[in-house]
Design a protein around this motif. Structure first.
Motif, PDB file in Angstrom:
ATOM      1  N   GLU A 117       0.831  -1.198   0.000  1.00 52.04           N
ATOM      2  CA  GLU A 117       0.000   0.000   0.000  1.00 52.04           C
ATOM      3  C   GLU A 117       0.869   1.254   0.000  1.00 52.04           C
ATOM      4  O   GLU A 117       2.007   1.257   0.485  1.00 52.04           O
ATOM      5  N   GLY A 118       0.298   2.302  -0.533  1.00 48.03           N
ATOM      6  CA  GLY A 118       1.023   3.569  -0.600  1.00 48.03           C
ATOM      7  C   GLY A 118       1.800   3.757  -1.882  1.00 48.03           C
ATOM      8  O   GLY A 118       2.288   4.860  -2.150  1.00 48.03           O
ATOM      9  N   ILE A 119       1.964   2.706  -2.665  1.00 49.07           N
ATOM     10  CA  ILE A 119       2.630   2.809  -3.972  1.00 49.07           C
ATOM     11  C   ILE A 119       1.551   3.000  -5.030  1.00 49.07           C
ATOM     12  O   ILE A 119       0.711   2.123  -5.229  1.00 49.07           O
ATOM     13  N   THR A 120       1.568   4.130  -5.700  1.00 46.80           N
ATOM     14  CA  THR A 120       0.515   4.457  -6.659  1.00 46.80           C
ATOM     15  C   THR A 120       0.900   4.025  -8.066  1.00 46.80           C
ATOM     16  O   THR A 120       2.087   4.022  -8.427  1.00 46.80           O
ATOM     17  N   HIS A 121      -0.126   3.688  -8.831  1.00 45.42           N
ATOM     18  CA  HIS A 121       0.112   3.267 -10.211  1.00 45.42           C
ATOM     19  C   HIS A 121       0.691   4.403 -11.047  1.00 45.42           C
ATOM     20  O   HIS A 121       1.573   4.172 -11.886  1.00 45.42           O
ATOM     21  N   ARG A 122       0.214   5.625 -10.831  1.00 40.23           N
ATOM     22  CA  ARG A 122       0.662   6.760 -11.640  1.00 40.23           C
ATOM     23  C   ARG A 122       2.152   7.001 -11.487  1.00 40.23           C
ATOM     24  O   ARG A 122       2.838   7.352 -12.447  1.00 40.23           O
ATOM     25  N   ASP A 123       2.684   6.811 -10.294  1.00 44.33           N
ATOM     26  CA  ASP A 123       4.102   7.087 -10.029  1.00 44.33           C
ATOM     27  C   ASP A 123       4.960   5.834 -10.050  1.00 44.33           C
ATOM     28  O   ASP A 123       6.083   5.842  -9.523  1.00 44.33           O
ATOM     29  N   TYR A 124       4.462   4.771 -10.649  1.00 40.31           N
ATOM     30  CA  TYR A 124       5.134   3.482 -10.539  1.00 40.31           C
ATOM     31  C   TYR A 124       6.500   3.446 -11.222  1.00 40.31           C
ATOM     32  O   TYR A 124       7.380   2.680 -10.820  1.00 40.31           O
ATOM     33  N   VAL A 125       6.704   4.261 -12.243  1.00 39.44           N
ATOM     34  CA  VAL A 125       8.006   4.290 -12.915  1.00 39.44           C
ATOM     35  C   VAL A 125       9.060   4.910 -12.004  1.00 39.44           C
ATOM     36  O   VAL A 125      10.256   4.591 -12.113  1.00 39.44           O
ATOM     37  N   ASN A 126       8.640   5.772 -11.099  1.00 37.09           N
ATOM     38  CA  ASN A 126       9.568   6.392 -10.153  1.00 37.09           C
ATOM     39  C   ASN A 126       9.671   5.643  -8.833  1.00 37.09           C
ATOM     40  O   ASN A 126      10.695   5.721  -8.154  1.00 37.09           O
ATOM     41  N   ARG A 127       8.607   4.934  -8.463  1.00 31.98           N
ATOM     42  CA  ARG A 127       8.591   4.271  -7.161  1.00 31.98           C
ATOM     43  C   ARG A 127       7.807   2.972  -7.257  1.00 31.98           C
ATOM     44  O   ARG A 127       6.581   2.992  -7.382  1.00 31.98           O
ATOM     45  N   ALA A 128       8.521   1.840  -7.207  1.00 32.07           N
ATOM     46  CA  ALA A 128       7.875   0.525  -7.216  1.00 32.07           C
ATOM     47  C   ALA A 128       8.394  -0.247  -6.007  1.00 32.07           C
ATOM     48  O   ALA A 128       8.070   0.094  -4.876  1.00 32.07           O
TER      49      ALA A 128
END
Length: 434
Positions: free
Chosen positions: A389-400
């Motif tokens: 949780e807390g990992i967003t799909h929109r920012d997934y290229v920057n934060r996975a």
């Protein structure tokens, strides 16, 4: 009488000699003065004496002589102020007092000499100034769009709707996207890090972005894909074709066609050679290994490139970032037949069900699966990583599973010599200043 006559003639002779001597002495003094200019004092005294003599002899003549300007001051007038200090209109340069105050020395760069001077001192060899990262947009005929072929899912024309002269595509959701707005951009984002060396083993990263994206706003500036490649220190370059422009559509365009990826890589080799300044490097780029990265809707061109792209043997690795929305059979087939490459799929709850289905398919084929990214990437590695949780799909290229996952994959890949990728720089410090 004779005696008187003799005395008289002797007296006359003496008188004549005295007269001659008296005349010659002044004459000799005068001759001595010849060739010597008189001093101003002598001239002044002489002038005053002449005036006095004339005045005594004839007062009228004296008045005329003085009036004629024959005085010392008239003949030798004192210099006037205007003669010592010319007016501004004259050519003499006027100066102020400030012109004579001490000036601070200004150091100027010496002009380079047109010749070389021999020296016994050791000379520092010339070093070429460092390059900078190159990030640019290049139009390619083999890029995804424009595309006028069929949609392989329905075997019907991709542009399946028209309005007057305009043609468009009705997506699965029923929304219409027009060809001149959404499927007419043939540009590719190309990135070459400053440390890239085509003479060393390297890799070409092909990045398929997701829905609702543009190359500059999202891939470059928001997802920071070029920066991640540079920061990894890997000997890698980037190719990111523009897919559907800022639209909720995953269409693959020319990558649907057999040999589509092969044609794309062949054309990009010549462009990369030109951009790096070495036309002879086109052959090296044409044979360089490939890593395909698909984010979100980029799963579709990734799957079809592996299936029908024509150069799947050059694909050294596949990375899916929350992108398994379908086409599991194509991914499983490539993993099974290319055990020298690696496969990584990181997912959120949006794609968890399909990722687990793909893991099950692989295990049934006897292929081992890892569920963490803690270990190194090796030939044949298959990794699935679920993010919390807390990992967003929109920012997934920057934060996975970590910050900047693409950078992490390239670093791990560089640590494995068997994957034929050289890590040529550790650029964390230079990247922070960029």
């Amino acid at each position: 009488m004779r005696a008187d006559r003799t005395k008289a003639s002797g007296a006359r002779g003496r008188a004549l000699r005295i007269a001659l001597i008296s005349g010659l002495v002044p004459l000799s003094l005068t001759l001595v003065q010849c060739g010597q200019s008189p001093s101003p004092t002598t001239l002044a005294a002489s002038s005053q004496a002449n005036v006095q003599v004339v005045a005594k002899s004839s007062p009228q003549t004296a008045n005329q002589q003085v009036a004629s300007g024959d005085t010392f001051d008239d003949r030798f007038p004192a210099p006037q102020f205007k003669e010592r200090f010319p007016s501004p209109s004259e050519s003499f340069l006027q100066r102020q007092m400030s012109d004579f105050s001490p000036k601070r020395a200004v150091q100027q760069r010496p002009e380079p000499a047109p010749y070389k001077v021999a020296s016994l001192a050791p000379q520092v060899p010339y070093q070429r100034p460092p390059r900078q990262d190159l990030t640019t947009l290049v139009s390619m005929k083999s890029s995804a769009f424009p595309y006028f072929g069929n949609n392989p899912a329905s075997d019907a024309p991709f542009l399946n709707i028209s309005k007057g002269d305009r043609r468009g595509h009705r997506s699965f959701s029923g929304r219409v996207f027009w060809q001149d707005e959404t499927y007419n951009d043939s540009r590719v984002l190309v990135h070459v890090p400053e440390h890239f060396d085509v003479r060393k083993p390297g890799v070409i990263v092909v990045f398929f972005h997701g829905n609702g994206a543009t190359l500059e706003r999202d891939v470059r500036d928001r997802q920071l894909v070029p920066q991640q490649i540079t920061d990894s220190g890997a000997n890698a370059v980037l190719l990111a074709p523009q897919m559907a422009v800022d639209a909720a559509d995953s269409s693959a365009g020319k990558f649907w066609q057999p040999g589509g990826l092969k044609r794309f890589m062949e054309e990009s080799a010549s462009h990369l050679a030109q951009l790096t300044g070495d036309p002879n490097s086109a052959r090296a780029f044409a044979n360089m290994p490939i890593v395909i990265v698909g984010y979100s809707g980029g799963f579709l061109p990734t799957a079809w490139s592996l299936e029908v792209g024509g150069i799947s043997d050059r694909v050294r690795g596949v990375v899916l970032l929350d992108a398994v929305y379908g086409e599991m059979d194509k991914f499983a087939s490539w993993i099974e037949s290319h055990r020298s490459g690696f496969f990584v799929s990181s997912y959120t709850h949006y794609t968890a069900r399909r990722d687990r289905e793909l893991m099950s398919m692989l295990r049934q084929k006897g292929i081992g699966v890892s569920e963490d990214m803690d270990g190194p990437l090796r030939p044949g590695s298959v990794v699935f990583v679920e993010t919390g949780e807390g990992i967003t799909h929109r920012d997934y290229v920057n934060r996975a599973w970590t910050q900047y996952p693409l950078k992490d994959v390239l670093v791990k890949m560089s640590a494995t010599p068997a994957l034929a990728l050289t890590r040529v720089a550790a650029t964390s410090s230079s990247a922070s200043s960029r």
